[in-house]
Design an enzyme around this catalytic site. Structure first.
Site, PDB file in Angstrom:
ATOM      1  CB  SER A 111      -1.054  13.645  45.477  1.00 34.80           C
ATOM      2  OG  SER A 111      -1.501  12.479  44.657  1.00 34.80           O
TER       3      SER A 111
ATOM      4  CE  LYS B 141       4.267  13.296  46.728  1.00 30.72           C
ATOM      5  NZ  LYS B 141       4.006  12.879  45.376  1.00 30.72           N
TER       6      LYS B 141
ATOM      7  CG  HIS C 177      31.072  16.805  41.745  1.00 37.21           C
ATOM      8  ND1 HIS C 177      31.335  16.801  40.397  1.00 37.21           N
ATOM      9  CD2 HIS C 177      32.106  17.338  42.181  1.00 37.21           C
ATOM     10  CE1 HIS C 177      32.456  17.457  40.263  1.00 37.21           C
ATOM     11  NE2 HIS C 177      33.035  17.909  41.459  1.00 37.21           N
TER      12      HIS C 177
ATOM     13  CD  GLU D  19       6.964  19.732  41.445  1.00 37.04           C
ATOM     14  OE1 GLU D  19       7.096  18.591  40.952  1.00 37.04           O
ATOM     15  OE2 GLU D  19       6.053  19.976  42.283  1.00 37.04           O
TER      16      GLU D  19
END
Ligand code: ARG
Length: 454
Positions: free
Chosen positions: A272, A278, A151, A285
């Site tokens: 980025s 970043k 969970h 992804e």
């Protein structure tokens, strides 16, 4: 804005032309044609001389395709007509004998099966390489302890290697699914003609043997109109990418500052355009994102073939772009993941400190009581109460005084403080459990599994 609009429709044939994508079948189409021509001459359906001319021409075309020197022409519609036309240019009239006892319907089914069989072998090889990388990473980090989650909440301490090997298991099943799918792909449809078979004395087994097909199709209508082997491939590819996508998600989470368990090699992250700090895990992804395309491709073929009347219908030409897309997506994703995983830096300290969260020892405390003769249900109640006491008082679970423990169950004794994350991990000493002894065994077994594949 009209001048920016693409002109989608030029001529009617733009709509039907497929060579822009089915050129990928080119080499396989040539192989199928060579086998067909040889058999036609053996069976005396065409002359030996014509057959030799045809084969020579096809071999030249083969080389042209390999060397990127073949000029695909849109006005010739598809890969098959392009190759046939080129054969005419090369050898003249005898080229017209190649299509004896054959239709584009059994021809395209043959080329597609050969293409997919080859792709399956490429994918299978890459799954094995990927599993080797996972196994290597697990072996190198056998001892690293991390929190196991259910969970998305810290549940019990586990070995990082055990977590990695879960993916090894998933990939083993993916591998077996591919091999199983290959069996149904590896059947020769040549000789089925347009749909009814052909009125020539073919030797279908000879063609099948030359093309290394395991078998010949048993029903000509089925052979030219069924695409369930493509459905199976997409389903298999979807499950494979679902597994990779879950791994991608794990890696993305673990590389975040919140977790900090791993660091990607710099070639696997990008900056980025706005935020200079970043390190975006783009490859992971994209793998997660591309999984959606592969699922979409599965749906594509299922919808195309649902309700399609027997037998061949041009709808079936629409099976190809999705097939090529899934094959290429799967191959590239496996290549990326194998390399990317090799670049991972593991932060043992961060994992260990997260795994040291004492609340994760709650199950072990219950098991401790069970070992002292308490029933598991009573033990669970007592430990829940101890946990609540820890939360309310702000005293970490394993720092509560023995008197607190004893309040909830008299069976607690001084040795309760011997429970720690290492005893917790080592206690899971069942087949398939996270104890180091078991994980070591599973690593050994895994390397045997891979060795057997070669
Ligand atoms: N390009 C076609 C396909 O992909 C080849 C078969 C064409 N057959 C036909 N009867 N039009 O399915």
């Amino acid at each position: 804005m009209e001048k920016y609009t693409t002109h989608y429709f030029k001529t009617a044939s733009d709509y039907t032309v497929s060579v822009g994508f089915d050129w990928r079948l080119g080499l396989f189409d040539v192989l199928g044609s060579i086998a067909h021509a040889r058999m036609l001459s053996t069976q005396k359906i065409i002359s030996k001389e014509d057959s030799l001319l045809i084969i020579e021409g096809l071999e030249k075309i083969h080389d042209e395709i390999v060397n990127n020197a073949f000029e695909w022409k849109e006005d010739l519609e598809d890969v098959h007509m392009n190759i046939e036309q080129r054969l005419f240019e090369l050898i003249g009239e005898p080229a017209g004998r190649l299509h004896t006892a054959r239709s584009r319907n059994d021809q395209v089914a043959t080329a597609t099966r050969l293409y997919l069989r080859n792709a399956l072998d490429e994918i299978a090889k890459r799954i094995t390489i990927f599993q080797q990388v996972i196994l290597g990473l697990a072996e190198k980090n056998l001892d690293a302890v991390m929190p196991g989650y259910t969970h998305m909440q810290r549940a019990q301490p586990i070995l990082f290697s055990h977590h990695l090997m879960a993916y090894f298991e998933m990939l083993s099943r993916d591998y077996l699914r591919l091999i199983d799918c290959r069996e149904r792909v590896n059947v020769s449809p040549l000789g089925s003609g347009a749909l009814a078979g052909v009125p020539y004395p073919l030797d279908r087994d000879m063609v099948a043997k030359e093309l290394q097909f395991q078998d010949v199709s048993k029903n000509s209508i089925d052979a030219i109109s069924s695409r369930d082997y493509i459905v199976e491939f997409h389903a298999t590819a979807s499950i494979l990418l679902m597994h990779i996508s879950r791994l991608a998600e794990d890696l993305i989470l673990w590389s975040s500052s919140e977790f900090g368990y791993i660091k990607f090699g710099s070639e696997w992250v990008t900056g980025s355009s706005m935020m200079p700090q970043k390190r975006n895990p783009d490859f992971a992804e994209l793998a997660r994102g591309k999984t959606g395309r592969v699922y979409g491709n599965l749906l594509n073929i299922l919808v195309i073939t649902k309700g399609l009347p027997m037998s061949y219908n041009t709808d079936l030409q629409e099976d190809k772009e999705a097939l090529f897309d899934s094959v290429e997506t799967v191959i590239k994703t496996l290549d990326v993941f194998s390399e990317m995983l090799k670049s991972l830096e593991i932060n043992n300290d961060r994992m260990l400190s997260a795994a040291s969260d004492p609340t994760m020892l709650a199950t072990d405390l219950a098991d401790y009581l069970v070992n002292k003769g308490v029933t598991f249900r009573r033990a669970h109640e007592a430990v829940s109460a101890v946990c609540e006491r820890s939360r309310d008082s702000g005293i970490p679970l394993m720092d509560l005084p023995l008197s607190d423990y004893k309040k909830f169950n008299q069976a607690f004794e001084q040795d309760v403080y011997d429970v720690n994350l290492h005893t917790s991990v080592d206690a899971r000493n069942v087949v398939g459990g996270t104890a180091k002894k078991r994980v070591s065994e599973s690593l050994k077994f895994a390397s045997q599994v891979l060795a057997k594949r070669r």
